[in-house]
Design a protein around this motif. Sequence first.
Motif: not given
Lengths: 360, 360
Positions: A324-325, A334, A338, A348-350, A352-353, A355-356, A360, B167, B308, B311-312, B315-316, B320
């Motif tokens: 992934f990274f 990323l 950041i 950070p949660f949004v 992450a979404e 990036l994920l 896909k 979260r 931050n 958590w990023l 979460t990722i 995964l």
Amino acid sequence: MAKQIKPTSALKEQQGISQSEITNQDSIDVIKNKRKVQLQAKTLVKDILKGNIAALSRGITLVESKNKAHLKEANSLIKKCLPYANNSIRIGITGVPGVGKSTFIEAFGNYLISLGKKVAVLAIDPSSTISKGSILGDKTRMEDLVKNPNAFIRPSASGESLGGVARKTRESIILCEAAGFDVIIIETVGVGQSETAVHSMVDFFLLLQLTGAGDELQGIKRGIIEMADAIAINKADGDNLKRAKLAKVEFERILHLYPEKSSQWQPKTAICSALKNEGIENIWKIIQAYIQITSENNFFNKKRKEQNKFWLIQTIENQLKMNFFNNPKIIKELQKQIGLIENNETTPFVAAEVLLKLKK
Amino acid sequence: MAKQIKPTSALKEQQGISQSEITNQDSIDVIKNKRKVQLQAKTLVKDILKGNIAALSRGITLVESKNKAHLKEANSLIKKCLPYANNSIRIGITGVPGVGKSTFIEAFGNYLISLGKKVAVLAIDPSSTISKGSILGDKTRMEDLVKNPNAFIRPSASGESLGGVARKTRESIILCEAAGFDVIIIETVGVGQSETAVHSMVDFFLLLQLTGAGDELQGIKRGIIEMADAIAINKADGDNLKRAKLAKVEFERILHLYPEKSSQWQPKTAICSALKNEGIENIWKIIQAYIQITSENNFFNKKRKEQNKFWLIQTIENQLKMNFFNNPKIIKELQKQIGLIENNETTPFVAAEVLLKLKK
């Protein structure tokens, strides 16, 4: 003792090329190469099974190789050795630098050989950058053991991540076992995360300690005492003997504060002087008692199974993260996300979404 | 104090629907729903920014909702609050059950309010299964604080993984800050991994301790002392005062054994009696000293940025793993590979390769 697993005829069959291995995707060349690799591995495995040290050394070099072509050969070799592996006692030995690990292993190894055992010593040292690993310097301190035909000492694989070193050490264990080694000693450098890695590949974990204030605390802090099946206070000789005995009592007290282990084994304490060859026999007795108890309650086999599962999951998770990274699209996004987080424009949660979804 | 971040006009613009948000994939319905959600969030955010407690409560309920439709609305709300957040002091408070966390928070919160502060109390308790969380029982012990218009007490989100609770707590912090709360207290239940989660979302981490043998060891073992910016020995009153003073000295000694922190802050020890309202002021002085030092050396902002990022990445990585291991193909093949490992027909590393190839 751990149950010795005999190769079955079904397993033996698998060592050749089975029909199912040839698929539409395989070209003739691939099949030819596979045959060649299998043949090389076949010769090597024969010699390893005879206990040939040179072959074992070559096998481990193959396992440690960073050459991608060697990976296939190494995997084939390991697969062929697997049915003959798993029949040793794997002992992890740790302790801070200066505790006398090499001197202890020399004394302990020689004692085991005097009992008719074959002893292999491997090392985990991810911090080592020189080509032969840090244990090389110790070899001079393991002079007798190095010369003994029933001993095999191998410096750690170097210049790699802990994960890489750990994999290669675990695979080397299999080859050593196939070569008939009864006792495999895995030495750690006693710093960083190497203890956790070693703890996850051995049956018995021995912590060597010195007398002296603060050491107990260091061990507790780093979670090492929690992992130990026995604590041996080394250098218990001369003026130091009295202090070593006091330290033993202190460690006993500390060990009793921990909850009972699922092995039903209450970790033991001991004193020894590797230099004077004193107390070594007692530590082997402790290990034998451990093996007896954990074989009877089946914890011994259960632990090996759990370790296998641990390494399986660990390897997958590391690979998932790397895939992934290391993706260029992800690296770019990323950085952007950041930046948005730092400007309070997203969480950070949004991020992450976002990036994920990109992956896909 | 942390730098207050003012919303820019560019950020304000983003709070409406921008042209770029409408893509080919969006249907008219989706756009309509989006508008509705944005409008609801817009009303809510106005009231939250006015410091309306009922609106804050509704906002947190929205953030905590498991309804997928609410997730969008919640994300929109948080995004609108973000420019007004980040301007509080976030304090984590932990300690074993019985240490007097609620009594301490009551005394500490009332003291801060007497200084003109607005205090929000959130809790992290992933073990809680009842709907209102375990802090509810404590509310009776925070009677004064609950009634105070400058206090906001919220039980923890419940029936969730630690990741989920963390979260929601982090997002609730943003809403509380937008509502004008100066001090956000995050209470942990003092068991399991909740301390690590809280440590990763606060500026200052306070460990409450009781006098009594073994407690120091427990704290060291669990890595809590390492995280603490201050250790306060509570219930330092009556017969217990002398022992509390001794415990303070002991903890000072232990704290000095740890290496210096990158914050350049040397963790402090203190004694207090939350019940008798003694020593509370001193703890606030310690926290203010911490803020001054870490604001001057810029550690304060650096730590928030690192949190931050933590958590990023966290979460990722969790996502995964979940995506991989919940895949039905993987579940099936994983069982097969574990079987092969147990029969010594493959190694964990080769099995991992097989599984990872399957996913592609």
